[in-house]
Write a protein that holds these residues in place. Structure first.
Motif, PDB file in Angstrom:
ATOM      1  N   ASP A 134       0.855  -1.194   0.000  1.00  0.00           N
ATOM      2  CA  ASP A 134       0.000   0.000   0.000  1.00  0.00           C
ATOM      3  C   ASP A 134       0.892   1.246   0.000  1.00  0.00           C
ATOM      4  OD1 ASP A 134      -2.315   1.544   0.106  1.00  0.00           O
ATOM      5  OD2 ASP A 134      -2.555   1.349   2.281  1.00  0.00           O
ATOM      6  N   ARG A 172      -3.334   4.369   0.391  1.00  0.00           N
ATOM      7  CA  ARG A 172      -4.722   4.469  -0.062  1.00  0.00           C
ATOM      8  C   ARG A 172      -5.637   3.543   0.742  1.00  0.00           C
ATOM      9  NH1 ARG A 172      -8.078   1.597  -3.037  1.00  0.00           N
ATOM     10  NH2 ARG A 172      -6.450   0.061  -3.433  1.00  0.00           N
ATOM     11  N   ASN A 223      -9.579  10.294  -6.837  1.00  0.00           N
ATOM     12  CA  ASN A 223      -8.847   9.476  -5.868  1.00  0.00           C
ATOM     13  C   ASN A 223      -8.152  10.370  -4.844  1.00  0.00           C
ATOM     14  OD1 ASN A 223      -7.877   7.048  -4.741  1.00  0.00           O
ATOM     15  ND2 ASN A 223      -5.976   7.180  -5.909  1.00  0.00           N
ATOM     16  N   LEU A 227      -5.937  -4.527  -6.481  1.00  0.00           N
ATOM     17  CA  LEU A 227      -5.990  -3.067  -6.515  1.00  0.00           C
ATOM     18  C   LEU A 227      -4.725  -2.435  -5.955  1.00  0.00           C
ATOM     19  CD1 LEU A 227      -9.639  -2.718  -5.181  1.00  0.00           C
ATOM     20  CD2 LEU A 227      -8.874  -2.968  -7.550  1.00  0.00           C
ATOM     21  N   GLN A 228      -3.736  -3.249  -5.644  1.00  0.00           N
ATOM     22  CA  GLN A 228      -2.524  -2.714  -5.016  1.00  0.00           C
ATOM     23  C   GLN A 228      -1.586  -2.140  -6.067  1.00  0.00           C
ATOM     24  OE1 GLN A 228      -1.335  -6.115  -2.676  1.00  0.00           O
ATOM     25  NE2 GLN A 228      -2.732  -5.582  -1.007  1.00  0.00           N
ATOM     26  N   GLU A 229      -0.873  -1.093  -5.647  1.00  0.00           N
ATOM     27  CA  GLU A 229      -0.161  -0.248  -6.611  1.00  0.00           C
ATOM     28  C   GLU A 229       1.349  -0.443  -6.534  1.00  0.00           C
ATOM     29  OE1 GLU A 229      -2.743   3.688  -6.308  1.00  0.00           O
ATOM     30  OE2 GLU A 229      -2.860   2.424  -4.515  1.00  0.00           O
ATOM     31  N   TYR A 230       1.800  -1.640  -6.922  1.00  0.00           N
ATOM     32  CA  TYR A 230       3.233  -1.886  -7.036  1.00  0.00           C
ATOM     33  C   TYR A 230       3.496  -2.584  -8.372  1.00  0.00           C
ATOM     34  CZ  TYR A 230       1.885  -6.491  -5.068  1.00  0.00           C
ATOM     35  OH  TYR A 230       1.283  -7.701  -4.818  1.00  0.00           O
ATOM     36  N   ALA A 275       0.883  -4.569 -11.687  1.00  0.00           N
ATOM     37  CA  ALA A 275       0.400  -3.565 -12.639  1.00  0.00           C
ATOM     38  C   ALA A 275      -0.555  -4.143 -13.678  1.00  0.00           C
ATOM     39  CB  ALA A 275       1.585  -2.892 -13.327  1.00  0.00           C
ATOM     40  N   PHE A 304      -3.887  -4.933 -12.013  1.00  0.00           N
ATOM     41  CA  PHE A 304      -4.489  -3.639 -11.674  1.00  0.00           C
ATOM     42  C   PHE A 304      -5.148  -3.035 -12.914  1.00  0.00           C
ATOM     43  CE2 PHE A 304      -4.372   0.956 -11.224  1.00  0.00           C
ATOM     44  CZ  PHE A 304      -4.720   1.187  -9.902  1.00  0.00           C
ATOM     45  N   HIS A 345      -9.253  -2.311 -13.645  1.00  0.00           N
ATOM     46  CA  HIS A 345      -9.790  -0.986 -13.958  1.00  0.00           C
ATOM     47  C   HIS A 345     -10.430  -0.941 -15.346  1.00  0.00           C
ATOM     48  CE1 HIS A 345      -7.790   0.290 -10.313  1.00  0.00           C
ATOM     49  NE2 HIS A 345      -8.417   1.445 -10.419  1.00  0.00           N
ATOM     50  N   THR A 359     -11.328   5.383 -10.044  1.00  0.00           N
ATOM     51  CA  THR A 359     -10.479   4.479  -9.266  1.00  0.00           C
ATOM     52  C   THR A 359     -11.333   3.388  -8.638  1.00  0.00           C
ATOM     53  OG1 THR A 359      -8.913   6.246  -8.751  1.00  0.00           O
ATOM     54  CG2 THR A 359      -8.870   4.304  -7.325  1.00  0.00           C
TER      55      THR A 359
END
Length: 303
Positions: free
Chosen positions: A15, A19, A219, A252-255, A259, A262, A266, A275
């Motif tokens: 995280d 978020r 967001n 939904l994790q942003e690393y 990607a 993710f 979306h 988002t």
């Protein structure tokens, strides 16, 4: 009252922008508002009164809240507070969820857009995607270690630190005594703890009988707090309908390693922008005990 974020709780790998942690704070604020209203207080909130930072939370206040005595007024969902759970076991795959039940759950949001499906084709798609996301998190050493560091193995660890990921019960206690269940074993890809742990979490995603998601057009930090408020309401609405509920945040994790998943999530749920803040599996499950909690006085101070 002023609400602050405990910066010792950050999760920089899974995280990185805080978020999801902000969403958790939004859940708390909504529950506080509900409890206050039921006890005869209205709550006026000022969110991020000293500003916000999109890159992460800091030591500035998340919210100021002013309580004013008024007539008690209980939100119907508040009656289900003590019944809400995050269900971390396989669902009953012999019981389908009616579309009318799903519609009732999706009708409780105040600030966000909720969606969901119990269609078999959608269930199959999300079972696969959420399983793939879990495998990425577990097979990526630095993200998995972040979770393993939060394991609370056995009663003594759970009692000492009633947060994180509690692993209790007679079987866990026995495995811990023999050394088969430990943080070190959980990180060893050749160990029984690792292989059985992976199988257990995939049994959960693969038994989903429906899915719910939440989208916000922007967001900002306030959007994330609003997402938390509505996510609490979704959880309570599931309890009201007798439905078990389990958030699946991995997709939904942003690393970097996540990607592709993710982007797929979306593209499917927010094709026109926005988002996807939360995603969960739903189904019918058995009774499960409450999670451990810190004593209230350990989190409250006076100025």
């Amino acid at each position: 009252m002023a609400l602050y974020f405990d910066m010792n709780k950050q999760l920089p790998h899974t995280d990185p922008f805080d978020r999801q942690l902000t969403i958790g704070l939004g859940c708390f604020l909504e529950l506080m508002r509900m409890a206050a209203s039921a006890n005869g207080y209205s709550v006026e909130m000022e969110l991020f009164p000293e500003g916000e930072d999109a890159s992460g939370l800091d030591n500035r206040p998340v919210a100021y809240a002013k309580f004013t005595a008024t007539e008690p007024q209980s939100d119907p969902l508040f009656a289900k507070v003590m019944e809400r759970r995050s269900y971390k076991q396989p669902f009953d795959t012999g019981r389908n969820i009616d579309t009318s039940t799903l519609a009732a759950i999706l009708n409780v949001a105040n600030s966000t857009v909720l969606g969901g499906s119990v269609d078999p084709a959608d269930i199959a798609f999300w079972r696969t995607l959420t399983s793939d996301a879990l495998k990425i998190e577990i097979e990526t050493p630095h993200t998995y270690k972040e979770s393993v560091d939060l394991f609370r193995i056995g009663k003594s660890e759970i009692n000492a630190s009633p947060d994180g990921i509690d692993l209790g019960g007679p079987m866990i206690e026995a495995l811990a005594l023999t050394g088969l269940m430990s943080r070190e074993a959980s990180l060893d890809v050749n160990s029984t703890a690792y292989t059985q742990g992976l199988a257990a979490v995939l049994a959960n995603t693969e038994s989903a009988m429906g899915h719910i998601w939440m989208v916000t057009p922007d967001n900002t930090r306030v959007d994330q707090l609003n997402a938390g408020a509505d996510w609490l309401r979704v959880n309570l609405a599931c309890a009201e309908q007798g439905i078990s509920f389990h958030p699946l945040s991995q997709a939904l994790q942003e690393y970097p390693e996540m990607a592709n998943i993710f982007a797929q999530t979306h593209e499917r749920l927010a094709p026109d922008g926005g988002t996807v803040q939360m995603l969960a599996r739903i189904g019918y499950g058995s009774s499960t005990p409450v999670s451990p909690r810190w004593p209230l006085d350990s989190k409250i101070g006076t100025a």
